[in-house]
Design a protein around this motif. Structure first.
Motif, PDB file in Angstrom:
ATOM      1  N   VAL A 246     -13.772  52.564 -31.415  1.00 35.33           N
ATOM      2  CA  VAL A 246     -12.818  53.359 -30.646  1.00 35.33           C
ATOM      3  C   VAL A 246     -12.162  54.369 -31.580  1.00 35.33           C
ATOM      4  O   VAL A 246     -11.805  54.038 -32.716  1.00 35.33           O
ATOM      5  CB  VAL A 246     -11.760  52.461 -29.992  1.00 35.33           C
ATOM      6  CG1 VAL A 246     -10.672  53.296 -29.340  1.00 35.33           C
ATOM      7  CG2 VAL A 246     -12.409  51.524 -28.980  1.00 35.33           C
ATOM      8  N   GLN A 247     -12.032  55.572 -31.107  1.00 35.85           N
ATOM      9  CA  GLN A 247     -11.377  56.620 -31.884  1.00 35.85           C
ATOM     10  C   GLN A 247     -10.178  57.150 -31.115  1.00 35.85           C
ATOM     11  O   GLN A 247     -10.237  57.306 -29.890  1.00 35.85           O
ATOM     12  CB  GLN A 247     -12.334  57.779 -32.175  1.00 35.85           C
ATOM     13  CG  GLN A 247     -13.539  57.407 -33.017  1.00 35.85           C
ATOM     14  CD  GLN A 247     -14.652  56.782 -32.184  1.00 35.85           C
ATOM     15  OE1 GLN A 247     -14.882  57.178 -31.043  1.00 35.85           O
ATOM     16  NE2 GLN A 247     -15.322  55.787 -32.744  1.00 35.85           N
ATOM     17  N   LEU A 248      -9.115  57.431 -31.849  1.00 35.38           N
ATOM     18  CA  LEU A 248      -7.928  58.065 -31.283  1.00 35.38           C
ATOM     19  C   LEU A 248      -7.749  59.399 -31.989  1.00 35.38           C
ATOM     20  O   LEU A 248      -7.689  59.447 -33.212  1.00 35.38           O
ATOM     21  CB  LEU A 248      -6.684  57.213 -31.491  1.00 35.38           C
ATOM     22  CG  LEU A 248      -6.707  55.795 -30.912  1.00 35.38           C
ATOM     23  CD1 LEU A 248      -5.371  55.098 -31.177  1.00 35.38           C
ATOM     24  CD2 LEU A 248      -6.989  55.819 -29.419  1.00 35.38           C
TER      25      LEU A 248
ATOM     26  N   TYR B 214      -9.043  46.466 -24.978  1.00 35.33           N
ATOM     27  CA  TYR B 214     -10.248  45.660 -25.188  1.00 35.33           C
ATOM     28  C   TYR B 214     -11.458  46.578 -25.258  1.00 35.33           C
ATOM     29  O   TYR B 214     -11.572  47.538 -24.484  1.00 35.33           O
ATOM     30  CB  TYR B 214     -10.436  44.678 -24.038  1.00 35.33           C
ATOM     31  CG  TYR B 214      -9.366  43.624 -23.947  1.00 35.33           C
ATOM     32  CD1 TYR B 214      -8.245  43.816 -23.146  1.00 35.33           C
ATOM     33  CD2 TYR B 214      -9.467  42.433 -24.664  1.00 35.33           C
ATOM     34  CE1 TYR B 214      -7.256  42.852 -23.070  1.00 35.33           C
ATOM     35  CE2 TYR B 214      -8.483  41.460 -24.588  1.00 35.33           C
ATOM     36  CZ  TYR B 214      -7.381  41.683 -23.792  1.00 35.33           C
ATOM     37  OH  TYR B 214      -6.403  40.718 -23.708  1.00 35.33           O
ATOM     38  N   GLU B 215     -12.356  46.249 -26.179  1.00 33.84           N
ATOM     39  CA  GLU B 215     -13.637  46.938 -26.221  1.00 33.84           C
ATOM     40  C   GLU B 215     -14.589  46.286 -25.239  1.00 33.84           C
ATOM     41  O   GLU B 215     -14.428  45.108 -24.880  1.00 33.84           O
ATOM     42  CB  GLU B 215     -14.238  46.868 -27.631  1.00 33.84           C
ATOM     43  CG  GLU B 215     -13.515  47.729 -28.643  1.00 33.84           C
ATOM     44  CD  GLU B 215     -14.316  47.897 -29.923  1.00 33.84           C
ATOM     45  OE1 GLU B 215     -13.769  47.601 -30.993  1.00 33.84           O
ATOM     46  OE2 GLU B 215     -15.481  48.317 -29.832  1.00 33.84           O
ATOM     47  N   ALA B 216     -15.562  47.044 -24.826  1.00 41.30           N
ATOM     48  CA  ALA B 216     -16.569  46.523 -23.915  1.00 41.30           C
ATOM     49  C   ALA B 216     -17.263  45.326 -24.541  1.00 41.30           C
ATOM     50  O   ALA B 216     -17.682  45.365 -25.700  1.00 41.30           O
ATOM     51  CB  ALA B 216     -17.577  47.622 -23.591  1.00 41.30           C
ATOM     52  N   GLY B 217     -17.355  44.231 -23.763  1.00 44.92           N
ATOM     53  CA  GLY B 217     -18.048  43.044 -24.225  1.00 44.92           C
ATOM     54  C   GLY B 217     -17.244  42.158 -25.143  1.00 44.92           C
ATOM     55  O   GLY B 217     -17.783  41.206 -25.723  1.00 44.92           O
ATOM     56  N   SER B 218     -15.947  42.424 -25.304  1.00 49.60           N
ATOM     57  CA  SER B 218     -15.120  41.639 -26.213  1.00 49.60           C
ATOM     58  C   SER B 218     -13.876  41.133 -25.504  1.00 49.60           C
ATOM     59  O   SER B 218     -13.326  41.804 -24.634  1.00 49.60           O
ATOM     60  CB  SER B 218     -14.716  42.490 -27.421  1.00 49.60           C
ATOM     61  OG  SER B 218     -13.803  41.781 -28.244  1.00 49.60           O
ATOM     62  N   ARG B 219     -13.439  39.925 -25.903  1.00 47.77           N
ATOM     63  CA  ARG B 219     -12.200  39.352 -25.372  1.00 47.77           C
ATOM     64  C   ARG B 219     -11.067  39.462 -26.379  1.00 47.77           C
ATOM     65  O   ARG B 219      -9.992  38.917 -26.163  1.00 47.77           O
ATOM     66  CB  ARG B 219     -12.414  37.890 -24.983  1.00 47.77           C
ATOM     67  CG  ARG B 219     -13.407  37.689 -23.858  1.00 47.77           C
ATOM     68  CD  ARG B 219     -13.529  36.213 -23.492  1.00 47.77           C
ATOM     69  NE  ARG B 219     -14.455  35.998 -22.382  1.00 47.77           N
ATOM     70  CZ  ARG B 219     -14.726  34.823 -21.850  1.00 47.77           C
ATOM     71  NH1 ARG B 219     -14.136  33.735 -22.322  1.00 47.77           N
ATOM     72  NH2 ARG B 219     -15.573  34.713 -20.854  1.00 47.77           N
TER      73      ARG B 219
ATOM     74  N   ALA C 140      -5.999  61.273 -27.430  1.00 45.14           N
ATOM     75  CA  ALA C 140      -7.181  60.994 -26.619  1.00 45.14           C
ATOM     76  C   ALA C 140      -7.954  59.834 -27.226  1.00 45.14           C
ATOM     77  O   ALA C 140      -8.316  59.876 -28.411  1.00 45.14           O
ATOM     78  CB  ALA C 140      -8.060  62.231 -26.531  1.00 45.14           C
ATOM     79  N   ALA C 141      -8.193  58.818 -26.415  1.00 44.95           N
ATOM     80  CA  ALA C 141      -8.945  57.645 -26.857  1.00 44.95           C
ATOM     81  C   ALA C 141     -10.374  57.745 -26.344  1.00 44.95           C
ATOM     82  O   ALA C 141     -10.592  58.080 -25.182  1.00 44.95           O
ATOM     83  CB  ALA C 141      -8.295  56.370 -26.350  1.00 44.95           C
ATOM     84  N   SER C 142     -11.323  57.448 -27.214  1.00 42.49           N
ATOM     85  CA  SER C 142     -12.725  57.503 -26.816  1.00 42.49           C
ATOM     86  C   SER C 142     -13.501  56.399 -27.525  1.00 42.49           C
ATOM     87  O   SER C 142     -13.016  55.795 -28.476  1.00 42.49           O
ATOM     88  CB  SER C 142     -13.335  58.865 -27.151  1.00 42.49           C
ATOM     89  OG  SER C 142     -13.312  59.083 -28.549  1.00 42.49           O
ATOM     90  N   GLY C 143     -14.714  56.158 -27.037  1.00 44.40           N
ATOM     91  CA  GLY C 143     -15.550  55.128 -27.635  1.00 44.40           C
ATOM     92  C   GLY C 143     -15.787  53.995 -26.662  1.00 44.40           C
ATOM     93  O   GLY C 143     -15.724  54.166 -25.452  1.00 44.40           O
ATOM     94  N   SER C 144     -16.034  52.818 -27.183  1.00 46.35           N
ATOM     95  CA  SER C 144     -16.422  51.667 -26.371  1.00 46.35           C
ATOM     96  C   SER C 144     -15.200  50.933 -25.815  1.00 46.35           C
ATOM     97  O   SER C 144     -15.027  49.738 -26.024  1.00 46.35           O
ATOM     98  CB  SER C 144     -17.279  50.711 -27.204  1.00 46.35           C
ATOM     99  OG  SER C 144     -16.576  50.327 -28.372  1.00 46.35           O
ATOM    100  N   ILE C 145     -14.402  51.667 -25.046  1.00 44.34           N
ATOM    101  CA  ILE C 145     -13.193  51.080 -24.457  1.00 44.34           C
ATOM    102  C   ILE C 145     -13.531  50.451 -23.123  1.00 44.34           C
ATOM    103  O   ILE C 145     -14.122  51.104 -22.255  1.00 44.34           O
ATOM    104  CB  ILE C 145     -12.114  52.149 -24.260  1.00 44.34           C
ATOM    105  CG1 ILE C 145     -11.703  52.755 -25.612  1.00 44.34           C
ATOM    106  CG2 ILE C 145     -10.888  51.544 -23.569  1.00 44.34           C
ATOM    107  CD1 ILE C 145     -10.808  53.959 -25.469  1.00 44.34           C
TER     108      ILE C 145
ATOM    109  N   ALA D 209      -7.698  58.351 -16.228  1.00 43.97           N
ATOM    110  CA  ALA D 209      -9.092  58.755 -16.087  1.00 43.97           C
ATOM    111  C   ALA D 209      -9.652  59.332 -17.386  1.00 43.97           C
ATOM    112  O   ALA D 209     -10.843  59.215 -17.670  1.00 43.97           O
ATOM    113  CB  ALA D 209      -9.230  59.772 -14.963  1.00 43.97           C
ATOM    114  N   LYS D 210      -8.763  59.931 -18.176  1.00 40.59           N
ATOM    115  CA  LYS D 210      -9.199  60.557 -19.435  1.00 40.59           C
ATOM    116  C   LYS D 210      -8.835  59.719 -20.650  1.00 40.59           C
ATOM    117  O   LYS D 210      -9.114  60.126 -21.783  1.00 40.59           O
ATOM    118  CB  LYS D 210      -8.559  61.945 -19.577  1.00 40.59           C
ATOM    119  CG  LYS D 210      -8.978  62.932 -18.499  1.00 40.59           C
ATOM    120  CD  LYS D 210      -8.303  64.288 -18.733  1.00 40.59           C
ATOM    121  CE  LYS D 210      -8.726  65.293 -17.691  1.00 40.59           C
ATOM    122  NZ  LYS D 210      -8.058  66.614 -17.898  1.00 40.59           N
TER     123      LYS D 210
END
Length: 121
Positions: free
Chosen positions: A2-4, A100-105, A23-28, A74-75
Motif C-alpha cells: 500500500v502506498q500513501l 486491511y490488505e486484500a487477503g489479510s486479517r 491518496a491511498a493505493s495498492g492492495s487495499i 471511492a478514491k
C-alpha cells in the motif's frame, strides 16, 4: 503493498489556507480510518484530525473550527482543508491510514512520506 501519497503542503502567510491530500493505493481491501498527524522538531507528534469509514470526525482542540477533514471513499483519498493558518501550525504533516490488505486479517498502519507546511510572513 500500500502506498500513501501526500500533496498540498507549502509556504503560506498567517491567516491563509492550504488543502492537503492523501491518496491511498495498492492492495487495499478496506480502510478503517484515515488520520492526519503533524510533528515539529522537539515536540511530540500530534494527532490533528481523523475520519472513520463511517464519516465520524475528530479534531485536536488547537485546530477545531479552522481545519476540516474529509474523504472520498471511492478514491481512497483524504483531504485536510486548513484555514486561518497560524505560525504554530508549521509542521510536517503525515497521512496515517489503518486498514486491511486484500487477503489479510492483520490490521495495518500505513504512513505517508510527510508534507511540509510552513506558516510565515
Amino acid at each position: 503493498q500500500v502506498q500513501l501519497v501526500e500533496s498540498g503542503g507549502g509556504l503560506v502567510q498567517p491567516g491563509g489556507s492550504l488543502r492537503l491530500s492523501c491518496a491511498a493505493s495498492g492492495s487495499i481491501f478496506s480502510i478503517i480510518d484515515m488520520n492526519w498527524y503533524r510533528q515539529t522538531p522537539g515536540k511530540e507528534r500530534e494527532l490533528v484530525a481523523s475520519i472513520t469509514n463511517l464519516g465520524t470526525t475528530n479534531y485536536a482542540n488547537s485546530v477545531k473550527g479552522r481545519f476540516a477533514i474529509s474523504r472520498d471513499n471511492a478514491k481512497n483519498t483524504m483531504y485536510l482543508q486548513m484555514n486561518s493558518l497560524q505560525p504554530s501550525d508549521t509542521a510536517v504533516y503525515y497521512c496515517v491510514v489503518h486498514g486491511y490488505e486484500a487477503g489479510s486479517r492483520v490490521l495495518n498502519t500505513w504512513w505517508g512520506q510527510g508534507t511540509q507546511v510552513t506558516v510565515s510572513s
